[in-house]
Design a protein around this motif. Structure first.
Motif, PDB file in Angstrom:
ATOM      1  N   ALA A  64      45.800  47.274  29.293  1.00  0.00           N
ATOM      2  CA  ALA A  64      46.789  46.558  30.111  1.00  0.00           C
ATOM      3  C   ALA A  64      46.273  45.174  30.497  1.00  0.00           C
ATOM      4  CB  ALA A  64      47.107  47.367  31.364  1.00  0.00           C
ATOM      5  N   LYS A  65      45.000  45.097  30.819  1.00  0.00           N
ATOM      6  CA  LYS A  65      44.421  43.800  31.179  1.00  0.00           C
ATOM      7  C   LYS A  65      44.462  42.847  29.995  1.00  0.00           C
ATOM      8  CE  LYS A  65      40.040  41.584  32.433  1.00  0.00           C
ATOM      9  NZ  LYS A  65      40.620  40.569  33.325  1.00  0.00           N
ATOM     10  N   ALA A  66      44.120  43.347  28.806  1.00  0.00           N
ATOM     11  CA  ALA A  66      44.137  42.505  27.615  1.00  0.00           C
ATOM     12  C   ALA A  66      45.558  42.043  27.297  1.00  0.00           C
ATOM     13  CB  ALA A  66      43.552  43.270  26.427  1.00  0.00           C
ATOM     14  N   GLY A  67      46.522  42.943  27.459  1.00  0.00           N
ATOM     15  CA  GLY A  67      47.905  42.592  27.166  1.00  0.00           C
ATOM     16  C   GLY A  67      48.512  41.631  28.163  1.00  0.00           C
ATOM     17  N   SER A  68      48.026  41.686  29.410  1.00  0.00           N
ATOM     18  CA  SER A  68      48.586  40.822  30.451  1.00  0.00           C
ATOM     19  C   SER A  68      48.132  39.374  30.312  1.00  0.00           C
ATOM     20  CB  SER A  68      48.171  41.334  31.831  1.00  0.00           C
ATOM     21  OG  SER A  68      46.782  41.130  32.058  1.00  0.00           O
ATOM     22  N   ARG A  69      46.976  39.170  29.687  1.00  0.00           N
ATOM     23  CA  ARG A  69      46.380  37.839  29.530  1.00  0.00           C
ATOM     24  C   ARG A  69      46.099  37.172  30.872  1.00  0.00           C
ATOM     25  NH1 ARG A  69      49.828  35.205  24.428  1.00  0.00           N
ATOM     26  NH2 ARG A  69      49.440  36.924  22.966  1.00  0.00           N
ATOM     27  N   LEU A  70      45.930  37.997  31.895  1.00  0.00           N
ATOM     28  CA  LEU A  70      45.603  37.473  33.219  1.00  0.00           C
ATOM     29  C   LEU A  70      44.094  37.397  33.381  1.00  0.00           C
ATOM     30  CD1 LEU A  70      48.112  39.557  35.397  1.00  0.00           C
ATOM     31  CD2 LEU A  70      48.363  37.176  34.649  1.00  0.00           C
ATOM     32  N   THR A  71      43.648  36.433  34.148  1.00  0.00           N
ATOM     33  CA  THR A  71      42.209  36.314  34.401  1.00  0.00           C
ATOM     34  C   THR A  71      41.757  37.303  35.467  1.00  0.00           C
ATOM     35  OG1 THR A  71      42.652  34.577  36.030  1.00  0.00           O
ATOM     36  CG2 THR A  71      42.171  33.881  33.757  1.00  0.00           C
ATOM     37  N   THR A  72      42.690  37.809  36.271  1.00  0.00           N
ATOM     38  CA  THR A  72      42.348  38.797  37.292  1.00  0.00           C
ATOM     39  C   THR A  72      42.403  40.207  36.713  1.00  0.00           C
ATOM     40  OG1 THR A  72      44.639  39.073  38.025  1.00  0.00           O
ATOM     41  CG2 THR A  72      43.362  37.283  39.031  1.00  0.00           C
ATOM     42  N   ASP A  73      41.924  41.166  37.503  1.00  0.00           N
ATOM     43  CA  ASP A  73      41.921  42.563  37.068  1.00  0.00           C
ATOM     44  C   ASP A  73      43.075  43.367  37.663  1.00  0.00           C
ATOM     45  OD1 ASP A  73      39.682  42.196  35.514  1.00  0.00           O
ATOM     46  OD2 ASP A  73      38.271  42.875  37.056  1.00  0.00           O
ATOM     47  N   ALA A  78      46.167  43.959  36.567  1.00  0.00           N
ATOM     48  CA  ALA A  78      46.822  44.855  35.605  1.00  0.00           C
ATOM     49  C   ALA A  78      45.940  46.057  35.300  1.00  0.00           C
ATOM     50  CB  ALA A  78      47.142  44.096  34.319  1.00  0.00           C
ATOM     51  N   TYR A  79      44.651  45.816  35.181  1.00  0.00           N
ATOM     52  CA  TYR A  79      43.713  46.915  34.940  1.00  0.00           C
ATOM     53  C   TYR A  79      43.732  47.909  36.093  1.00  0.00           C
ATOM     54  CZ  TYR A  79      39.344  49.440  35.387  1.00  0.00           C
ATOM     55  OH  TYR A  79      38.415  50.437  35.596  1.00  0.00           O
ATOM     56  N   GLY A 102      35.052  52.580  38.784  1.00  0.00           N
ATOM     57  CA  GLY A 102      34.915  51.879  37.512  1.00  0.00           C
ATOM     58  C   GLY A 102      35.537  50.506  37.608  1.00  0.00           C
ATOM     59  N   SER A 103      35.335  49.720  36.557  1.00  0.00           N
ATOM     60  CA  SER A 103      35.892  48.370  36.527  1.00  0.00           C
ATOM     61  C   SER A 103      36.228  48.009  35.089  1.00  0.00           C
ATOM     62  CB  SER A 103      34.882  47.363  37.096  1.00  0.00           C
ATOM     63  OG  SER A 103      33.728  47.278  36.269  1.00  0.00           O
ATOM     64  N   ALA A 104      36.989  46.930  34.936  1.00  0.00           N
ATOM     65  CA  ALA A 104      37.360  46.485  33.599  1.00  0.00           C
ATOM     66  C   ALA A 104      36.135  46.067  32.808  1.00  0.00           C
ATOM     67  CB  ALA A 104      38.361  45.329  33.699  1.00  0.00           C
ATOM     68  N   ARG A 105      35.152  45.533  33.484  1.00  0.00           N
ATOM     69  CA  ARG A 105      33.952  45.050  32.795  1.00  0.00           C
ATOM     70  C   ARG A 105      32.938  46.155  32.537  1.00  0.00           C
ATOM     71  NH1 ARG A 105      30.961  39.804  35.080  1.00  0.00           N
ATOM     72  NH2 ARG A 105      32.944  38.965  34.290  1.00  0.00           N
ATOM     73  N   SER A 106      32.728  47.022  33.526  1.00  0.00           N
ATOM     74  CA  SER A 106      31.663  48.031  33.421  1.00  0.00           C
ATOM     75  C   SER A 106      32.142  49.374  32.883  1.00  0.00           C
ATOM     76  CB  SER A 106      31.025  48.247  34.798  1.00  0.00           C
ATOM     77  OG  SER A 106      30.521  47.037  35.322  1.00  0.00           O
ATOM     78  N   GLY A 107      33.459  49.598  32.839  1.00  0.00           N
ATOM     79  CA  GLY A 107      33.961  50.888  32.395  1.00  0.00           C
ATOM     80  C   GLY A 107      33.845  51.923  33.494  1.00  0.00           C
ATOM     81  N   VAL A 108      33.888  53.203  33.120  1.00  0.00           N
ATOM     82  CA  VAL A 108      33.742  54.289  34.088  1.00  0.00           C
ATOM     83  C   VAL A 108      32.286  54.342  34.528  1.00  0.00           C
ATOM     84  CG1 VAL A 108      33.928  56.764  34.492  1.00  0.00           C
ATOM     85  CG2 VAL A 108      35.625  55.605  33.058  1.00  0.00           C
ATOM     86  N   GLU A 109      32.059  54.184  35.823  1.00  0.00           N
ATOM     87  CA  GLU A 109      30.694  54.164  36.339  1.00  0.00           C
ATOM     88  C   GLU A 109      30.292  55.499  36.961  1.00  0.00           C
ATOM     89  OE1 GLU A 109      30.332  50.850  38.983  1.00  0.00           O
ATOM     90  OE2 GLU A 109      31.446  49.521  37.640  1.00  0.00           O
ATOM     91  N   HIS A 110      31.179  56.061  37.780  1.00  0.00           N
ATOM     92  CA  HIS A 110      30.885  57.326  38.464  1.00  0.00           C
ATOM     93  C   HIS A 110      32.161  58.134  38.625  1.00  0.00           C
ATOM     94  CE1 HIS A 110      26.849  55.925  39.524  1.00  0.00           C
ATOM     95  NE2 HIS A 110      27.405  54.782  39.902  1.00  0.00           N
ATOM     96  N   LEU A 111      31.980  59.454  38.668  1.00  0.00           N
ATOM     97  CA  LEU A 111      33.099  60.368  38.894  1.00  0.00           C
ATOM     98  C   LEU A 111      32.623  61.424  39.888  1.00  0.00           C
ATOM     99  CD1 LEU A 111      36.007  60.904  38.006  1.00  0.00           C
ATOM    100  CD2 LEU A 111      35.129  62.396  36.215  1.00  0.00           C
ATOM    101  N   TYR A 112      33.115  61.299  41.128  1.00  0.00           N
ATOM    102  CA  TYR A 112      32.663  62.166  42.200  1.00  0.00           C
ATOM    103  C   TYR A 112      33.722  63.232  42.504  1.00  0.00           C
ATOM    104  CZ  TYR A 112      29.493  58.226  43.098  1.00  0.00           C
ATOM    105  OH  TYR A 112      28.564  57.226  42.969  1.00  0.00           O
ATOM    106  N   ILE A 113      33.245  64.387  42.973  1.00  0.00           N
ATOM    107  CA  ILE A 113      34.149  65.466  43.359  1.00  0.00           C
ATOM    108  C   ILE A 113      33.524  66.216  44.523  1.00  0.00           C
ATOM    109  CG2 ILE A 113      33.128  67.071  41.673  1.00  0.00           C
ATOM    110  CD1 ILE A 113      35.917  68.335  41.401  1.00  0.00           C
TER     111      ILE A 113
END
Length: 266
Positions: free
Chosen positions: A41-50, A52-53, A165-176
């Motif tokens: 979604a971020k790539a398709g939006s062509r926005l500099t912000t995150d 859409a991601y 997670g973030s657009a740059r780093s991907g999935v970082e942690h998954l807590y439960i």
């Protein structure tokens, strides 16, 4: 967190019983899919912000979690006023959220949504024993309010899953884990553990990383070639004459190519 194998903890087994491994698999797959959808979604939006991601990943994580849980036979309920349905597995409601970009960490979560607060009111303080107070018992929240459980189906407990997670780093942690809320909505973890983020296949031994198991039909899944081993005899030893013959063959080939090129140029 990553590992080659993963076994559901005692807490996971207590919360989801025999479905613990499958629930873990679904949550990990949902996080991976949400990350991919958000990045696309971020790539398709062509926005500099995150923006859409963030929006896409948040919605996708909730939806993919419910879809996966439904496939294993979980009860699906749609709480009053909620944008999303949620799954209930063996009496445990699963609330999956994506942490916002400005979140400082897993200990810095505040629930502003009234719907989410109602869901997490189902998370009373528990040790390892479930007490049966009879059919007339009314579940109360931490501040003594009676919790209306009819909108949550058969759920008598709620657990929180938080994806960082973030657009740059991907999935970082998954807590439960189990949580309770303060009067102002801050999340207080009563029990928390982290799921590995690269485990996506259930086996008898636990969860195994997909990239460690070649897919059928791939080169890596084929049988190893049989190697013929033996000693080289003197008759098979490469001599100076053999080398000279190879050089002659190479020279003849170059001459033939040059002659053919000369003919074509005429």
């Amino acid at each position: 967190m990553s590992s080659n194998t993963f076994q559901p903890s005692l807490w996971m087994k207590e919360a989801f019983e025999e479905d613990a491994a499958e629930v873990a698999t679904i949550l990990i797959q949902a996080a991976s899919t949400a990350q991919a959808d958000g990045s696309e979604a971020k790539a398709g939006s062509r926005l500099t912000t995150d923006d859409a991601y963030g929006v896409t990943a948040r919605l996708a994580f909730a939806n993919e979690t419910v879809t996966g849980l439904e496939e294993i036979g979980a009860e699906i309920v749609h709480p009053r006023g909620s944008r999303h349905s949620v799954g209930v597995v063996n009496g445990t409601l699963i609330l999956a959220i994506k942490l916002p970009a400005n979140n400082k960490g897993v200990d810095d979560i505040k629930m502003k949504s009234a719907v989410r607060r109602r869901m997490l009111d189902l998370a009373p303080v528990r040790e390892h024993t479930t007490l049966d107070f009879g059919a007339d018992y009314e579940l109360t929240s931490s501040d003594g309010r009676v919790v209306n459980t009819t909108e949550f189906g058969t759920a008598t407990r709620a657990v929180l899953i938080a994806l960082k997670g973030s657009a740059r780093s991907g999935v970082e942690h998954l807590y439960i884990g189990d949580v309770r809320l303060s009067d102002s909505g801050e999340v207080i973890w009563l029990h928390r553990e982290e799921l590995p983020i690269d485990m996506t296949e259930t086996t008898v031994a636990g969860l195994v990383a997909l990239d460690l198991k070649p897919q059928d039909g791939s080169f890596a899944s084929g049988a190893l070639p049989k190697a013929s081993l033996g000693l080289v005899t003197n008759d098979e030893t490469v001599t100076d004459n053999d080398i000279a013959d190879e050089r002659t063959d190479s020279t003849d080939m170059k001459t033939a190519v040059n002659d053919e090129s000369s003919k074509n140029s005429r």
